[in-house]
Design a protein around this motif. Structure first.
Motif, PDB file in Angstrom:
ATOM      1  N   ARG A  55       0.828  -1.204   0.000  1.00  0.00           N
ATOM      2  CA  ARG A  55       0.000   0.000   0.000  1.00  0.00           C
ATOM      3  C   ARG A  55       0.860   1.250   0.000  1.00  0.00           C
ATOM      4  NH1 ARG A  55      -2.929  -1.924   4.879  1.00  0.00           N
ATOM      5  NH2 ARG A  55      -2.561   0.163   5.716  1.00  0.00           N
ATOM      6  N   LYS A  56       0.282   2.343  -0.457  1.00  0.00           N
ATOM      7  CA  LYS A  56       0.954   3.637  -0.429  1.00  0.00           C
ATOM      8  C   LYS A  56       1.111   4.103   1.005  1.00  0.00           C
ATOM      9  CE  LYS A  56      -1.281   7.453  -1.357  1.00  0.00           C
ATOM     10  NZ  LYS A  56      -2.004   8.547  -2.054  1.00  0.00           N
ATOM     11  N   MET A  57       2.298   4.615   1.325  1.00  0.00           N
ATOM     12  CA  MET A  57       2.577   5.218   2.620  1.00  0.00           C
ATOM     13  C   MET A  57       3.035   6.653   2.381  1.00  0.00           C
ATOM     14  SD  MET A  57       2.040   2.907   5.021  1.00  0.00           S
ATOM     15  CE  MET A  57       1.333   1.270   4.691  1.00  0.00           C
ATOM     16  N   GLU A  58       2.546   7.575   3.192  1.00  0.00           N
ATOM     17  CA  GLU A  58       2.865   8.985   2.983  1.00  0.00           C
ATOM     18  C   GLU A  58       3.767   9.504   4.097  1.00  0.00           C
ATOM     19  OE1 GLU A  58      -0.159  11.578   1.600  1.00  0.00           O
ATOM     20  OE2 GLU A  58      -1.419   9.958   0.852  1.00  0.00           O
ATOM     21  N   PHE A  59       4.858  10.143   3.681  1.00  0.00           N
ATOM     22  CA  PHE A  59       5.848  10.717   4.580  1.00  0.00           C
ATOM     23  C   PHE A  59       5.690  12.230   4.512  1.00  0.00           C
ATOM     24  CE2 PHE A  59       9.963  11.250   6.571  1.00  0.00           C
ATOM     25  CZ  PHE A  59      10.176  10.052   7.248  1.00  0.00           C
TER      26      PHE A  59
END
Length: 608
Positions: free
Chosen positions: A45-49
């Motif tokens: 899944r996409k992870m946002e930093f």
């Protein structure tokens, strides 16, 4: 194509929030990047930093991190200021200010940049910085931070958002509230997880309370001011706002069981504390090979905490060992002092400061041993990285981390903290070991490093976060008050009995807590709970040495009580019939607001 949710983590949006990812970064940022990378790889899944450094270019930094293999294409790097500069008007208008009546900004007071600066500071008549204007790429001001005269005639700070045409859109009373507005825009009303690593950003986020957001604050370092002092001594100023307000977060993560135990012992666990170890995202050597016995390496920032001078002195005392040190200094003078020490000890050919290298951990594959002579740590991710490459770690046995990773004499070596002679002797011992013993230790280290791989660590995060999500979904606000029945001081300490008025619910745990008004002193002791004739009271005894120091103090007192799993903090009030007794050292009294506080006299003056 439908995505199958991974059972390792809750199937929700995940965000990590930090100040920045610089071109040079230390262990906390490295750990956060490795965790984010691991979450993305395990779940698909996409992870946002998320970052908030006004000078950071998120697109460029993401390209650099991907090239270095620190993140994958599933990890998105975002920056608040970069997005504010580029937002269209309709999106800017979605950012809600926290000021009901905006103060009108005189647009003639906005600064004009002379080049392509992204921000400019404004100064007052004394030359002191009193605000900042933040610019779009076209030179228009997107946010102006100014000190203004409020409607009540008092000077206040305001952060004001402008459209590209210069129209005033929204206003905030401080920078934290602006961060909150951007987070609300990013997260919206989706149930989400927000992970915090740095103490600076984490401290601000104690006020970011949203029904749909679970915040997990990770303590990456020792939480007390004195690394070798008692576990109930003063809290580090960096972590005070987090520790004192730890009940505000849904999860407080520590990296080791030892730190969790110490927080438990000192009653600083509000019920949301979890051990969430760093994880290792990277190559683990299959069959570690022999390498030059005398070759050592250290990966550390050049700061007092890392005690690089101990490494230099130990190598100078050792027989033939050499060490390459990779890391950067925040202050150039610190690096210069180390160079002078190397020269004065005549070990320029054996100790080399190599500077910052984003691929520094690759050097573990070439070195026989690594060093970590720190004053304190949170865990010591470099120990795991060293083991994964078959490099034998030698570390001071400090709080916290080394002893939870290293089995002395099996996969590494522990040295009494601060003992340079013992460090030198251990280096000589390692360089004298036969090849068979070294290979056996290298293999044992590799086996230990495998325990920290994402496949093992990510599900542990998942279990903790699921528990926090369920607790938040089922939590209810509980209103209670506490009043002092008595506060009696003697030479031995302070006895407090307080009554809790809370309706029909009996707390399942309670403690008496105190905060200093002037120093970084905070503590809590467990309280005995009793109930008689429908009245609930709590009682604690606080030893004098928990409150007294060489400096005078004033402490405010609270009852912390857990009702149905949720912590409630109550300022202790002082009714007119309360019994207050003072001693030469401690003097309980009622404040002008009828709350319980205690004056603690300086220890040298107290007649103990």
């Amino acid at each position: 194509m439908n995505r199958t949710p991974s059972p390792a983590l809750p199937d929700l949006p995940f965000y990590t929030l930090t100040w920045a990812v610089g071109e040079q970064y230390g262990g906390i940022t490295m750990a956060a990047l490795q965790r984010t990378f691991s979450f993305a790889e395990i779940t698909g899944r996409k992870m946002e930093f998320l970052t908030v450094d006004p000078l950071m270019d998120p697109k460029l930094r993401r390209q650099q991190l991907m090239k270095a293999g620190r993140i994958s294409k599933l990890v998105v790097i975002r920056n608040m200021w970069d997005e504010l500069r580029k937002m269209r008007g309709k999106d800017l208008r979605k950012l809600r200010g926290n000021v009901d009546a905006q103060l009108e900004v005189d647009t003639s007071s906005l600064l004009n940049r002379s080049s392509k600066e992204l921000l400019l500071d404004r100064t007052d008549d004394d030359g002191k910085t009193c605000g900042t204007d933040y610019f779009r790429c076209n030179g228009t001001v997107v946010v102006s931070n100014q000190r203004m005269i409020g409607n009540d005639g008092k000077r206040v700070q305001r952060f004001t958002l402008f459209s590209k045409r210069g129209k005033q859109l929204a206003q905030w009373s401080n920078l934290s509230e602006l961060y909150f507005a951007w987070l609300d825009f990013v997260i919206k009303d989706r149930e989400s997880v927000l992970i915090l690593d740095s103490p600076g950003i984490g401290s601000r986020m104690r006020f970011y309370e949203r029904k749909n957001v679970v915040r997990a604050q990770v303590l990456h370092n020792y939480h007390l001011a004195d690394p070798i002092g008692a576990i109930d001594s003063s809290i580090s100023p960096r972590y005070k706002n987090i520790i004192v307000n730890s009940d505000r977060y849904e999860v407080i993560g520590v990296l080791t069981e030892d730190q969790r135990r110490d927080l438990d012992t000192t009653q600083l666990n509000p019920g949301n504390l979890a051990v969430l170890s760093n994880m290792y995202q990277g190559e683990v050597v299959e069959d570690p090979q022999p390498r030059p016995k005398y070759a050592g390496v250290q990966l550390s920032r050049l700061t007092a905490q890392k005690r690089i001078d101990h490494t230099i002195r130990a190598v100078a005392t050792s027989n033939n060992a050499t060490v390459d040190i990779y890391g950067f200094a925040y202050d150039e003078r610190d690096e210069q002092k180390l160079h002078k020490l190397i020269e004065s000890l005549g070990v320029s050919d054996r100790v080399r400061l190599q500077g910052y290298d984003s691929m520094a951990r690759e050097h573990f594959k070439e070195a026989s041993f690594s060093l970590l002579p720190s004053l304190y740590e949170g865990q010591g991710l470099v120990l795991i990285e060293s083991m994964a490459a078959g490099c034998i770690p030698i570390a001071y046995d400090i709080r916290y981390g080394p002893s939870s990773i290293i089995d002395h004499g099996v996969n590494g070596f522990l040295v009494p903290g601060g003992d340079v002679d013992a460090l030198a002797a251990t280096i000589d011992h390692v360089t004298s070991l036969d090849d068979e013993t070294l290979i056996r230790m290298r293999r044992a280290g590799v086996a230990r490093a495998r325990e920290y791989l994402p496949t093992s660590m990510v599900p542990k995060w998942g279990d903790v976060l699921r528990g926090a999500l369920n607790a938040k979904r089922n939590s209810t606000e509980h209103v209670a008050t506490a009043s002092a029945l008595e506060a009696k001081s003697t030479a031995e300490g302070l006895r407090i009995v307080a009554e809790i008025e809370d309706g029909d619910v009996l707390p399942d745990w309670a403690a008496i807590a105190w905060k200093s008004r002037t120093h970084d002193l905070y503590g809590r002791v467990a309280a005995a709970i009793s109930s008689q004739d429908g009245r609930v009271s709590v009682e604690s005894f606080i030893p004098s040495d928990r409150l007294l120091s060489l400096q005078a103090n004033i402490f405010d007192f609270y009852v912390d009580a857990r009702f149905l799993g949720k912590l409630t903090r109550m300022r202790i009030t002082v009714p007119v019939d309360s019994v207050l007794e003072v001693s030469d050292a401690l003097a309980p009294y009622a404040t002008i607001s009828s709350n319980l506080s205690v004056k603690a006299h300086a220890q040298e003056d107290a007649k103990l």
